[in-house]
Design an enzyme around this catalytic site. Sequence first.
Site: not given
Ligand code: GLC
Length: 535
Positions: A100, A202, A270, A332-333
């Site tokens: 990541d 991210d 993402e 994980h979200d």
């Molecule tokens: C992304 C991650 C999440 C995190 C956010 C801030 O959405 O997947 O888990 O809280 O970024 O970094």
Amino acid sequence: MTKQPWWQTTVIYQIYPRSFQDSTGNGVGDLPGITSRLDYLADTLGVGAVWISPFYPSPMADFGYDVADYTDIHPMFGTIADFDELLEEAHRLGLKLIIDWVPNHSSDEHPWFVESRSSRDNPKRDWYVWRDARPDGSLPNNWLSNFGGPAWEYDEKTDQYYLHSFLAKQPDLNWRNPEVQEAMFDGIRFWLDRGVDGFRIDVAHVMMKDPEMRDNPPIPDDWQRQFKEHGEYDKFLHIHDKGHPDVHQVFRDFRALLDSYQPERYSVGEIHIADWDEWATYYGEDLDELHMPYNFSLIHAPWDAAEIATRVNEMEAVLPEGAWPNNVLGNHDEKRLISRYGPDAARVAAMMLLTLRGTPTIYYGDELGITETYIPPELQQDPWGRNLPGAGRDGCRTPMQWDKSPHAGFSPPVAATTWLPLTEDWQSQNVEVQLNESGSLLSLYRALLEYRAGSAQLTVGDYRQLDSPSGVYMYERSHSGSRVVVALNFTGEPKSFAMPADGRIRLSTTGARAGEALSGSVVLGPNEGVIVEIV
Ligand code: GLC
């Protein structure tokens, strides 16, 4: 089979490192723990790549998505030597390792930010986004944090505000400053030089904002939510605080950096963008940006055959020439897959994920049907859930369930407790139990992965939707003249459909029909999915 890049034919497995395997007994997972479980991934399950969520030094305000050093390992997760061992073992087993990368923001405890906030004329002041209050003393603009409250935090010492798109402990880096890009790319080189195979980026669409920092307008009356609920944040159209087109130059530079390495390295961003055309721009005009923007449309879709088919077709239609699709049903979200769709549909979802065109990502534990777990308020860990009741993500981050030993084999028996509780049914929903049950979800995932690995139609073949009765999603995957038909019944009723040609069932989500010859009119059981080879 045709030679295609590894990242197109592989299946990615996401590991949340706090939750996969604890080797020390402190109740939190770590890198040596992951290393000790790699054979499960490579051999038992049969995936080809692993993405590990952040393991960097961090005060853990957002569980590692607040990075205090981009080129080291949090002592709780291990050491650089542990990382090298993990990478070596992964490669020995034929697994690619994706890590990541969190470029939009660092931790407020990163030395860069500590310097930046120390004075207005510090050389790193401009590495973050600092602004004065408006003349009337109000916040610099109306931008809000994704995690609740304003996106601006006042710094008393220097009498300015800094921008944080997430927590105040996650100040946004200023990607308009070339020194930031250079320093961040140095961090990327550090991992590339060690042999890392790729990066998950991210909130890749948040890195560049409107240079004039204009207010976001309120949502129009006909606004429809595309992603999950964000409270107050949902009252504005986020057209200025993310998604600025200047981000594309950053990704072209990033891609050039990756492409300067051999063997081929990979990137997936993402990207939460509902507009398909805009989403597709992240591949780059000449496919020279991200290898893939994550396609989240299916995660957010209701479990409805027509709706899912529409989204798949929309995605296929916007792909630039030569761009490679991808699919994901959990991370994980998001709420756990099986808790969104139910246990029967989860089997059909597994078949869909592993037979659609494009690279699939499996979220750890979804292959066991780990459910969303209720976490009582006093045990809640996720800062988002503490800011916005109901938004917490702890429920999808509970420890992996390996066996019937104490703590489900996640932590050694000496551990007092695990960082989040196990699901209530861990005694029956674990790897050990499911490996011995031919009808288990894990057995289905294994069979699907094995079949997929040997099928050119599924890994690299073309996709075409076929006519089907309502409630059924049916498609063909073809390669070099040979065809596979996938028929998925999204309903709890039996459904009959006409086979486009004679075939033989290779896999059924109910397990019982493998080998059955099909021709003419065929009946699918409730919540049944089948893979049929056309003969
Ligand atoms: C992304 C991650 C999440 C995190 C956010 C801030 O959405 O997947 O888990 O809280 O970024 O970094």
